[in-house]
Design a protein around this motif. Structure first.
Motif, PDB file in Angstrom:
ATOM      1  N   SER A 102       0.809  -1.221   0.000  1.00  0.00           N
ATOM      2  CA  SER A 102       0.000   0.000   0.000  1.00  0.00           C
ATOM      3  C   SER A 102       0.842   1.272   0.000  1.00  0.00           C
ATOM      4  O   SER A 102       0.298   2.377   0.079  1.00  0.00           O
ATOM      5  CB  SER A 102      -0.911   0.015   1.234  1.00  0.00           C
ATOM      6  N   ASP A 103       2.170   1.121  -0.089  1.00  0.00           N
ATOM      7  CA  ASP A 103       3.056   2.270   0.109  1.00  0.00           C
ATOM      8  C   ASP A 103       3.443   3.009  -1.166  1.00  0.00           C
ATOM      9  O   ASP A 103       4.218   3.980  -1.111  1.00  0.00           O
ATOM     10  CB  ASP A 103       4.336   1.828   0.831  1.00  0.00           C
ATOM     11  N   GLY A 104       2.967   2.556  -2.321  1.00  0.00           N
ATOM     12  CA  GLY A 104       3.238   3.282  -3.552  1.00  0.00           C
ATOM     13  C   GLY A 104       4.604   3.067  -4.168  1.00  0.00           C
ATOM     14  O   GLY A 104       5.011   3.830  -5.058  1.00  0.00           O
ATOM     15  N   TRP A 105       5.307   2.031  -3.752  1.00  0.00           N
ATOM     16  CA  TRP A 105       6.645   1.793  -4.294  1.00  0.00           C
ATOM     17  C   TRP A 105       6.621   1.485  -5.790  1.00  0.00           C
ATOM     18  O   TRP A 105       7.638   1.643  -6.474  1.00  0.00           O
ATOM     19  CB  TRP A 105       7.314   0.651  -3.543  1.00  0.00           C
ATOM     20  N   GLU A 106       5.489   1.069  -6.323  1.00  0.00           N
ATOM     21  CA  GLU A 106       5.431   0.782  -7.754  1.00  0.00           C
ATOM     22  C   GLU A 106       5.642   2.042  -8.601  1.00  0.00           C
ATOM     23  O   GLU A 106       5.954   1.960  -9.798  1.00  0.00           O
ATOM     24  CB  GLU A 106       4.104   0.112  -8.120  1.00  0.00           C
TER      25      GLU A 106
END
Length: 221
Positions: free
Chosen positions: A191-195
């Motif tokens: 859920s942390d947006g690392w993508e």
């Protein structure tokens, strides 16, 4: 590194080694030079760039490990070889003490493909990087939040080959279930947006050192 021993943290852009010991041997058989993205008490994030020269296990005659039939994959004699990482790079995320790391993969053009939960021994830090031992079983996770187990056949064969006791296998399976609970709850790092992260274009590809298999206890800062 910001200090002189493994209790200190590396700075973004530092080069370290991400290594795995052979199951049952204790000798390093996988070594990947990586660039530190973030290193805090809560998370170690590293980037393995395309074209990085790594060390990987192969059969004694040079045959890739996964070309060997499963029945003898873990008993056939092995050695190691140097090889370049092909395809897109890999972002690896690991929280201290957690028995897995999460890898992010992209297609060409930075189209995000999937997360990969690699079940492994919690990493041991040393001045030059981190060491672990792979636990065979893995989980793939996709942008639609679906997931599936990976390498269950290898996990079973490793037990038959005596590389993992029934007690350890039960621990690994339990760790996998905890990872799946995290996926279902869509917790960190999914859920942390690392993508959406991208590497610094100024970073150079780390070099594989000649002493890639050195014993951590014998290294300096």
């Amino acid at each position: 590194m910001t200090g002189s021993d493994a209790s200190q943290h590396w700075a973004p852009g530092d080069h370290v080694l991400w290594r795995y010991r052979g199951n049952g041997t204790g000798a390093v058989h996988i070594c990947r030079p990586v660039t530190v993205v973030r290193d805090t008490p809560e998370l170690l994030a590293v980037w393995m760039a395309p074209g990085t020269e790594c060390v990987r296990p192969v059969l004694a005659d040079g045959t890739p490990v996964h070309d060997e039939p499963l029945a003898t994959r873990y008993t056939a004699p092995r050695t190691t070889e140097r090889a370049r990482w092909t395809g897109s790079g890999v972002l690896k995320l690991a929280r201290p003490g957690e028995p897995w790391s999460v890898w992010l993969f992209w297609e060409r053009g930075w189209r995000f493909r999937s997360w990969y939960v690699n079940l492994e021994e919690p990493r041991t830090r040393w001045s030059g990087g981190v060491d672990s031992e792979d636990h065979f079983l893995d989980v793939s996770v996709y942008p639609d939040r679906s997931w599936l187990w990976r390498d269950e056949d290898e996990f079973a064969q490793a037990q038959r080959a005596g590389l993992m006791s029934p007690e350890r296998a039960a621990e690994v399976r339990a760790a996998g279930r905890r990872a799946v609970e995290r996926i279902r709850a869509w917790g960190a790092p999914f859920s942390d947006g690392w993508e959406h992260w991208r590497p610094d274009p100024a970073w150079r590809v780390p070099e594989l050192p000649a002493d890639w298999d050195r014993t951590p206890a014998h290294t300096g800062p």
